[in-house]
Structure formats: structure tokens, C-alpha cells
Design a protein around this motif. Structure first.
Motif, PDB file in Angstrom:
ATOM      1  N   ALA A 162       0.848  -1.191   0.000  1.00  0.00           N
ATOM      2  CA  ALA A 162       0.000   0.000   0.000  1.00  0.00           C
ATOM      3  C   ALA A 162       0.884   1.242   0.000  1.00  0.00           C
ATOM      4  CB  ALA A 162      -0.904   0.010   1.233  1.00  0.00           C
ATOM      5  N   ARG A 163       0.433   2.286  -0.686  1.00  0.00           N
ATOM      6  CA  ARG A 163       1.126   3.570  -0.701  1.00  0.00           C
ATOM      7  C   ARG A 163       0.263   4.548   0.079  1.00  0.00           C
ATOM      8  NH1 ARG A 163       2.931   3.743  -7.046  1.00  0.00           N
ATOM      9  NH2 ARG A 163       3.874   1.680  -7.036  1.00  0.00           N
ATOM     10  N   PHE A 164       0.872   5.246   1.015  1.00  0.00           N
ATOM     11  CA  PHE A 164       0.102   6.142   1.876  1.00  0.00           C
ATOM     12  C   PHE A 164       1.001   7.239   2.417  1.00  0.00           C
ATOM     13  CE2 PHE A 164       1.887   2.748   4.361  1.00  0.00           C
ATOM     14  CZ  PHE A 164       2.355   3.355   5.501  1.00  0.00           C
ATOM     15  N   ASN A 165       0.382   8.314   2.907  1.00  0.00           N
ATOM     16  CA  ASN A 165       1.151   9.347   3.583  1.00  0.00           C
ATOM     17  C   ASN A 165       0.673   9.447   5.025  1.00  0.00           C
ATOM     18  OD1 ASN A 165      -1.286  10.646   3.118  1.00  0.00           O
ATOM     19  ND2 ASN A 165      -0.348  12.621   2.757  1.00  0.00           N
ATOM     20  N   ILE A 166       1.534   9.989   5.850  1.00  0.00           N
ATOM     21  CA  ILE A 166       1.243  10.106   7.272  1.00  0.00           C
ATOM     22  C   ILE A 166       0.931  11.570   7.588  1.00  0.00           C
ATOM     23  CG2 ILE A 166       2.151   9.784   9.605  1.00  0.00           C
ATOM     24  CD1 ILE A 166       1.982   7.152   8.182  1.00  0.00           C
ATOM     25  N   PRO A 167      -0.273  11.887   8.025  1.00  0.00           N
ATOM     26  CA  PRO A 167      -0.568  13.262   8.421  1.00  0.00           C
ATOM     27  C   PRO A 167       0.334  13.694   9.578  1.00  0.00           C
ATOM     28  CG  PRO A 167      -2.583  11.960   8.253  1.00  0.00           C
ATOM     29  CD  PRO A 167      -1.434  11.014   8.143  1.00  0.00           C
TER      30      PRO A 167
END
Length: 130
Positions: A102-107
């Protein structure tokens, strides 16, 4: 480096129902995907999109034209499209999960690097991919 807000949500596309011989794939770079997204999906003009990507308008036009030609070639010649990192700088701290990809960003309000899908701690910053 060309600024990319988010990586493509796919690793590739394949033609469906094509019975001819396998052909070499077409590589679509992240910055080319971003140019298509900004100009054709988000309906930005080239000046606005170039500012968002941190490049000149002329550079944006070249990247956009390259993306259009690659997509046209893939569609007309029934070739697979693969996404590649290219010469991009991710706009935020995007990560990839080593378990589920999975590709995601961290707030900035979250202090954990855990994958939001599979909860794995095996995550890494997105870098150039082979």
C-alpha cells in the motif's frame, strides 16, 4: 526534480482482450502521471500546474506532451503501461508498506509509521523503484 502531490494509485495497466503477441510495455513516469492528472483531470492550465510541480511552464509542457504520447502509443498499439518513479520528489512524506505494498502518507498529527491497511510496521519512504 518535479514535485508530485501523490504517487499513482496503480503499478500498471494492461490491455484487456488483446490476442496479439506480447509487446514491450510503456513506462509512464510519476511526473508524467502528475502532469496528466493536473491538466486533464484537475483541469488546471499549464501555468498553474507548472507552479504546483515546481517547474517552468515550458518544462511542464514537455512532460505533459511526453505523457500524452506514451498513453496514446499504449492505447493504439495495445501495450501495457507501467508506472515508474522517474525524476520526482514526493510532496509529502509518502510511504510504501513492505507487507501489502500500500502507498500512503502520514498526516503530521499522527506519530506512528504503521500501515493504515494491514497495520504492519514494515513501511519505508517511497524512493526510486526498479
Amino acid at each position: 526534480m518535479r514535485r508530485v502531490v501523490a504517487p499513482p494509485g496503480f503499478r500498471g495497466y494492461k490491455p484487456y482482450g488483446n490476442r496479439s503477441e506480447r509487446k514491450e510495455h510503456v513506462d509512464l513516469l510519476y511526473e508524467e502521471y502528475e502532469a496528466i492528472k493536473l491538466a486533464d483531470y484537475d483541469l488546471m492550465n499549464h501555468q498553474e500546474a507548472s507552479q504546483l510541480m515546481g517547474v517552468s511552464r515550458a518544462t511542464f509542457a514537455r512532460v505533459y506532451e511526453s505523457a500524452r504520447r506514451k498513453i496514446a502509443r499504449a492505447l493504439v498499439e495495445t501495450r501495457e503501461i507501467r508506472s515508474l518513479f522517474g525524476n520526482a520528489a514526493m510532496d509529502e512524506s509518502w510511504r510504501i508498506c513492505g507487507e501489502c505494498n500500500a502507498r500512503f502518507n502520514i498526516p503530521k498529527t499522527i506519530d506512528t509509521l504503521r500501515c493504515p491497511l494491514c497495520k504492519s510496521d514494515n513501511t519505508h519512504p517511497i524512493k526510486e523503484q526498479a
